[in-house]
Design an enzyme around this catalytic site. Structure first.
Site, PDB file in Angstrom:
ATOM      1  N   GLU A 143       5.352  -7.337  -9.784  1.00  0.00           N
ATOM      2  CA  GLU A 143       5.983  -8.319  -8.899  1.00  0.00           C
ATOM      3  C   GLU A 143       7.353  -8.783  -9.378  1.00  0.00           C
ATOM      4  O   GLU A 143       8.249  -9.023  -8.567  1.00  0.00           O
ATOM      5  CB  GLU A 143       5.049  -9.517  -8.706  1.00  0.00           C
ATOM      6  CG  GLU A 143       3.712  -9.168  -8.073  1.00  0.00           C
ATOM      7  CD  GLU A 143       3.844  -8.518  -6.696  1.00  0.00           C
ATOM      8  OE1 GLU A 143       4.954  -8.511  -6.129  1.00  0.00           O
ATOM      9  OE2 GLU A 143       2.821  -8.018  -6.185  1.00  0.00           O
ATOM     10  N   ASN A 199       0.844  -1.197   0.000  1.00  0.00           N
ATOM     11  CA  ASN A 199       0.000   0.000   0.000  1.00  0.00           C
ATOM     12  C   ASN A 199       0.881   1.250   0.000  1.00  0.00           C
ATOM     13  O   ASN A 199       1.847   1.347   0.764  1.00  0.00           O
ATOM     14  CB  ASN A 199      -0.897   0.015   1.231  1.00  0.00           C
ATOM     15  CG  ASN A 199      -1.630  -1.290   1.427  1.00  0.00           C
ATOM     16  OD1 ASN A 199      -2.398  -1.721   0.590  1.00  0.00           O
ATOM     17  ND2 ASN A 199      -1.368  -1.934   2.559  1.00  0.00           N
ATOM     18  N   HIS A 228       7.988  -1.484  -4.630  1.00  0.00           N
ATOM     19  CA  HIS A 228       6.652  -1.283  -5.190  1.00  0.00           C
ATOM     20  C   HIS A 228       6.203   0.175  -5.133  1.00  0.00           C
ATOM     21  O   HIS A 228       5.269   0.556  -5.847  1.00  0.00           O
ATOM     22  CB  HIS A 228       5.632  -2.125  -4.416  1.00  0.00           C
ATOM     23  CG  HIS A 228       5.507  -3.534  -4.889  1.00  0.00           C
ATOM     24  ND1 HIS A 228       5.219  -3.860  -6.192  1.00  0.00           N
ATOM     25  CD2 HIS A 228       5.600  -4.710  -4.221  1.00  0.00           C
ATOM     26  CE1 HIS A 228       5.136  -5.172  -6.306  1.00  0.00           C
ATOM     27  NE2 HIS A 228       5.376  -5.716  -5.127  1.00  0.00           N
ATOM     28  N   HIS A 285      11.500  -5.431  -0.934  1.00  0.00           N
ATOM     29  CA  HIS A 285      10.562  -5.739  -2.020  1.00  0.00           C
ATOM     30  C   HIS A 285       9.376  -4.773  -1.996  1.00  0.00           C
ATOM     31  O   HIS A 285       8.980  -4.214  -3.041  1.00  0.00           O
ATOM     32  CB  HIS A 285      10.090  -7.191  -1.856  1.00  0.00           C
ATOM     33  CG  HIS A 285       9.085  -7.655  -2.858  1.00  0.00           C
ATOM     34  ND1 HIS A 285       9.377  -8.598  -3.818  1.00  0.00           N
ATOM     35  CD2 HIS A 285       7.783  -7.341  -3.050  1.00  0.00           C
ATOM     36  CE1 HIS A 285       8.307  -8.831  -4.555  1.00  0.00           C
ATOM     37  NE2 HIS A 285       7.323  -8.084  -4.096  1.00  0.00           N
ATOM     38  N   GLU A 286       8.809  -4.565  -0.808  1.00  0.00           N
ATOM     39  CA  GLU A 286       7.631  -3.700  -0.718  1.00  0.00           C
ATOM     40  C   GLU A 286       7.986  -2.240  -0.997  1.00  0.00           C
ATOM     41  O   GLU A 286       7.185  -1.505  -1.585  1.00  0.00           O
ATOM     42  CB  GLU A 286       6.962  -3.836   0.652  1.00  0.00           C
ATOM     43  CG  GLU A 286       6.519  -5.247   1.019  1.00  0.00           C
ATOM     44  CD  GLU A 286       5.683  -5.929  -0.053  1.00  0.00           C
ATOM     45  OE1 GLU A 286       4.934  -5.236  -0.759  1.00  0.00           O
ATOM     46  OE2 GLU A 286       5.780  -7.156  -0.186  1.00  0.00           O
TER      47      GLU A 286
END
Length: 901
Positions: free
Chosen positions: A355, A300, A336, A332-333
């Protein structure tokens, strides 16, 4: 009606801004809300269709600038299958006008881990709750009515009503937080007038208003309410020259374990901004640690969420693998924030753009700069490349860019192809064109699509500009076609002849399954007379076959650095020569090369393209290997072979003897004690060796093969756990050995050890201790204790832990068939419990993927014949393929043994 139009919302109206007010009642476990959605009317229309499910919708109106009075719907239709509602209005909304749709709604805070849901925790012996969102891929519609498609970006203003004494967090920082006086505020705000009907005058409430977001997709909207505490750091960003706060939130009992994840976030965020040359646009970046969470973590925008095991570490006693896991997930997040959040895929068939990139950037390129000692690029070969090739070798695989028109079925393609294969293909491209040029192309791509949506060609165009190469032609089949090639290498007097065919786990594809020709970067490594190593990255196999002039009298190898997404099949004689070179102390073949050789040799033997003895010869020649990651690759492959033969005790024992021969000497060499200043490699190798030696069983039978003293590994591990049970002192259980000590204690113990695991599960000191206890509960070989575990899953386990329980049971040969029966017996309950989660697909594969006979295949297929498999059809097909390939492998090897006498 086209397939796309059938599943996509009509384009007559487009949302531009949502004003969402949510009232959260943690005592009644319910929420109410009111949403005002600003709309551009693209075409004249008298109906508005949007997504909503599991919400009770109240009075609805639309206010249009070009109409004199608000409109109420004359009728409405709800489509449960497509989770959408259509409002029909008596007067058309004119094209080109601006309108605002207003809807009140109510919902329950369930424990389903989707939409706006509840998570529980223990406080002073009492169960308490907090609420949070999980919207990806299609669950924003469970929290408020919306256009729940990634292409339909809008701005969001979130307002939260909540009990005093709790914290509200969302994507953006709060701009105000005041005591809620419904009488004063409701008079001027329609949202609050609607919500005032739910007031509880005896309780004190507050209202928190948040800044408006940039343009974003609905699936990355987030908000949460609960008694959270936080740790905070400020980080200076190099491009934007901003100092922004970074926080990590958790409940009071957990917050002390969150510092490492916060530090990782602070380390990686500035690097991303610098590498992408695109400023991080939000004024903060939070992380929320959650006790009940379906996926591992969620990106998010501005408010990352995830499991306790994804973000928490005991600061005094953390094992290395747990640190690596937290690093990878947090990094990783954060990746994003650019890939997915600033620039978003146009539709779910481009999921890999999110991804695959986050996996490559977060777990390799950026992670390698922060933690160089962890050798993350080499780890990638086992953790992602080999995992991807294993799945992609099945006939039922799917392309990276997968057609998925119905977003309600998207959960099942969050798999190793969208993550690991996509990352592997991007890594291959980066190596082929050079990482610097690749990243420059990525930056061009991001800048062109800021706050927009993208498709594959947008990325290829960016990299083409940066490299001057035709990337579209080079990469098309890697993304749009199923599978990957195996390169068969033969030699003649002139050099090499290389042929490509699609690789399947049962051998070479034939006929129409073998029509694709990939552009394969060969990465040809050669060694000159002086021992100099040269890698030619310019040679690309573009046809079925290719000849390369080469002096085969000198060592050579294809796929240098194991950067290519393919396997290489050499003749047995050539593989033995390569193995001899690889085993040398000053080998010209890198760590990555040796890892790739191990994985290829094992996969090719299992597919029947090479003899198993050839793979075992390679492993034997590498028995003096010093690098942990090579041993890790060996252990993974040998364990997988043992698992195939699980119902053939004589072969299992022979394989276990081989495992003992390989790993017990390493245990003797490294011992059981971990030194604070030892290298990550030494720590990991010790853990790997002890684990494999314990899993291989009593090492006594290996004595005749070795002229060295053998420690009794199982006895040692059991004694350490017995000491803990007697004294409560866990100082003899190193964090890195916790999982195998727990597992060994239960496997060779009884009720007392099993019940000790239940106690640890119920009150774990750390998330890793809980996961270790779950794995151990599945390790018992006592049928009664196995049944107790099934009852525990059904009645006591958190939903998020079901997959861990299933994984532990699947790895236990004595429980494997019982697990399949449990799934069948409890199918209706399990389906209802997990139908909306990512978890369902994993439970299917874990329940049946370990089976290995033709009869198993037919019985599993028959069981699902009358079931609605739409939410896990891909996984089921892959699972059936796995059973089929194992059965074929066993049959072929049994025939070989019979022929050999």
């Amino acid at each position: 009606m086209s397939t796309q139009n059938q599943y996509r919302l009509p384009g007559d109206v487009k949302p531009t801004h949502y004003d969402v007010t949510i009232r959260t009642d943690l005592k009644k476990l319910e929420f109410q809300g009111f949403v005002k959605i600003s709309l551009d009317i693209k075409n004249e229309t008298s109906c508005i269709t949007l997504n909503s499910t599991e919400l009770k919708l109240s009075k609805t109106t639309v206010h249009c600038d070009d109409l004199p009075t608000p409109l109420e719907p004359s009728s409405q239709q709800y489509n449960a299958a497509q989770e959408r509602i259509q409002y029909n209005f008596p007067t058309p909304l004119p094209a080109g006008s601006q309108a605002e749709l207003r809807i009140g709604f109510e919902g329950k805070l369930t424990g389903g881990m989707v939409g706006y849901y509840r998570s529980s925790y223990e406080h002073s012996g009492e169960t308490k709750y907090y609420a949070l969102t999980q919207f990806e891929p299609t669950s924003a519609r469970r929290a408020f009515p919306c256009w729940d498609e990634p292409l339909l970006k809008a701005k969001f203003t979130i307002n939260m009503l909540s009990h005093e004494g709790t914290s509200n967090i969302s994507n953006m920082p709060a701009v105000s937080e005041v005591e809620y006086d419904s009488q004063a505020l409701a008079a001027t705000d329609e949202s609050l007038r609607f919500l005032s009907a739910f007031d509880t005058p005896t309780e004190r409430w507050k209202i928190t208003r948040f800044q408006t977001t940039p343009l974003m997709s609905s699936y990355i909207v987030a908000f949460a309410n609960g008694p959270f505490e936080y740790l905070e750091r400020t980080v200076e960003l190099p491009l934007s020259q901003k100092a922004i706060p970074l926080r990590i939130y958790a409940t009071a009992d957990l917050i002390h374990q969150a510092q490492f994840a916060l530090d990782v976030k602070a380390d990686v965020l500035p690097l991303y901004e610098k590498v992408f040359d695109v400023a991080y646009p939000l004024p903060k970046l939070d992380t929320l640690v959650v006790s009940d969470f379906d996926a591992g973590a969620m990106e998010n925008w501005g408010l990352i969420t995830g499991r306790t095991s994804a973000f928490l570490l005991d600061p005094q006693k953390a094992d290395l693998q747990a640190k690596k896991n937290v690093m990878q997930i947090q990094s990783h997040e954060v990746a994003h924030m650019w890939f997915g959040n600033i620039t978003t895929m146009e539709w779910w068939n481009y999921l890999y753009l999110n991804e695959g990139f986050a996996t490559l950037m977060g777990e390799v390129i950026i992670a390698g700069r922060v933690f160089p000692d962890w050798k993350v690029d080499s780890s990638f070969i086992t953790e992602h490349l080999n995992r991807a090739l294993s799945l992609d070798a099945k006939p039922s695989s799917h392309p990276i860019e997968v057609d998925c028109p119905d977003a309600n079925k998207i959960n099942q393609i969050f798999d190793a192809l969208s993550y690991s294969k996509a990352a592997s293909v991007l890594r291959m491209l980066a190596n082929h064109v050079g990482e610097e040029k690749f990243l420059r192309g990525v930056s061009i791509y991001l800048k062109k699509k800021l706050y927009g949506n993208s498709v594959t060609k947008d990325l290829w165009e960016g990299v083409s500009v940066a490299t001057g190469l035709d990337i579209v032609n080079l990469m098309e089949n890697w993304i749009s076609k199923i599978g990957f090639p195996v390169l068969t290498v033969t030699e003649n007097s002139n050099g090499l002849c290389i042929r490509q065919d699609r690789f399947l786990e049962t051998g070479l594809a034939e006929g129409s399954d073998n029509e694709v020709i990939w552009n394969v970067p060969l990465g040809l490594l050669t060694i000159d007379d002086k021992g100099g190593v040269k890698t030619d990255k310019n040679v690309v196999l573009k046809d079925r076959t290719m000849s390369i002039p080469l002096d085969t009298g000198k060592p050579f190898k294809l796929n240098a650095g194991t950067n290519g997404v393919y396997r290489v099949l050499y003749t047995p004689e050539r593989l033995e020569k390569i193995a001899e070179e690889a085993a040398k102390q000053s080998s010209p073949f890198s760590l990555n090369d040796r890892l790739g050789l191990v994985h290829d040799a094992m996969a090719l033997s299992k597919a029947g393209l090479a003899k198993l003895s050839s793979a075992m010869t390679l492993v034997d020649k590498l028995k003096h290997e010093k690098e942990y990651l090579v041993w890790s690759g060996i252990s993974e492959n040998v364990s997988a072979l043992v698992s195939v033969w699980w119902e053939h005790p004589d072969i299992v024992e022979r394989m276990n003897v081989f495992r003992r021969i390989l790993f017990v000497p390493l245990v003797n060499q490294l011992g059981y004690e971990y030194e604070e200043k030892e290298s990550p490699d030494t720590t990991s190798l010790r853990t790997c060796a002890i684990t494999e030696a314990a899993l291989a069983g009593d090492p006594g039978q290996a004595a005749k093969y070795l002229n060295i003293h053998l420690h009794r590994v199982i006895q040692e591990l059991r004694e350490r756990f017995n000491h803990y049970m007697k004294t409560g002192d866990d100082s003899r259980i190193p964090a890195d050995l916790q999982k195998i000590i727990f597992k060994t204690a239960v496997k060779y113990g009884g009720v007392q050890e099993y019940e000790e695991m239940q106690k640890i599960h119920d009150k774990p000191k750390t998330p890793t201790a809980k996961l270790a206890s779950i794995s151990a509960m599945g390790a018992s070989e006592d049928p009664e204790l196995i049944e107790r575990t099934f009852k525990f899953i059904a009645s006591k386990s958190r939903d998020q832990d079901a997959m861990s329980f299933f994984r532990g049971l699947e790895s236990n040969f004595k429980a494997r068939r019982a697990l399949a029966r449990f799934f069948k017996d409890e199918y209706d309950t399990l389906y209802k419990r997990f139908e909306s989660n990512f978890m369902l697909t994993y439970l299917v594969s874990l329940s049946f993927g370990g089976l290995s006979t033709r009869k198993d295949h037919d019985e599993v297929a028959d069981f699902f014949k009358d079931k609605d498999t739409s939410k896990y059809s891909l996984t089921l097909a892959q699972t059936l393929d796995s059973i089929q390939s194992k059965a074929a492998f066993i049959e072929v090897r049994n025939m070989d043994r019979q022929e050999a006498g």
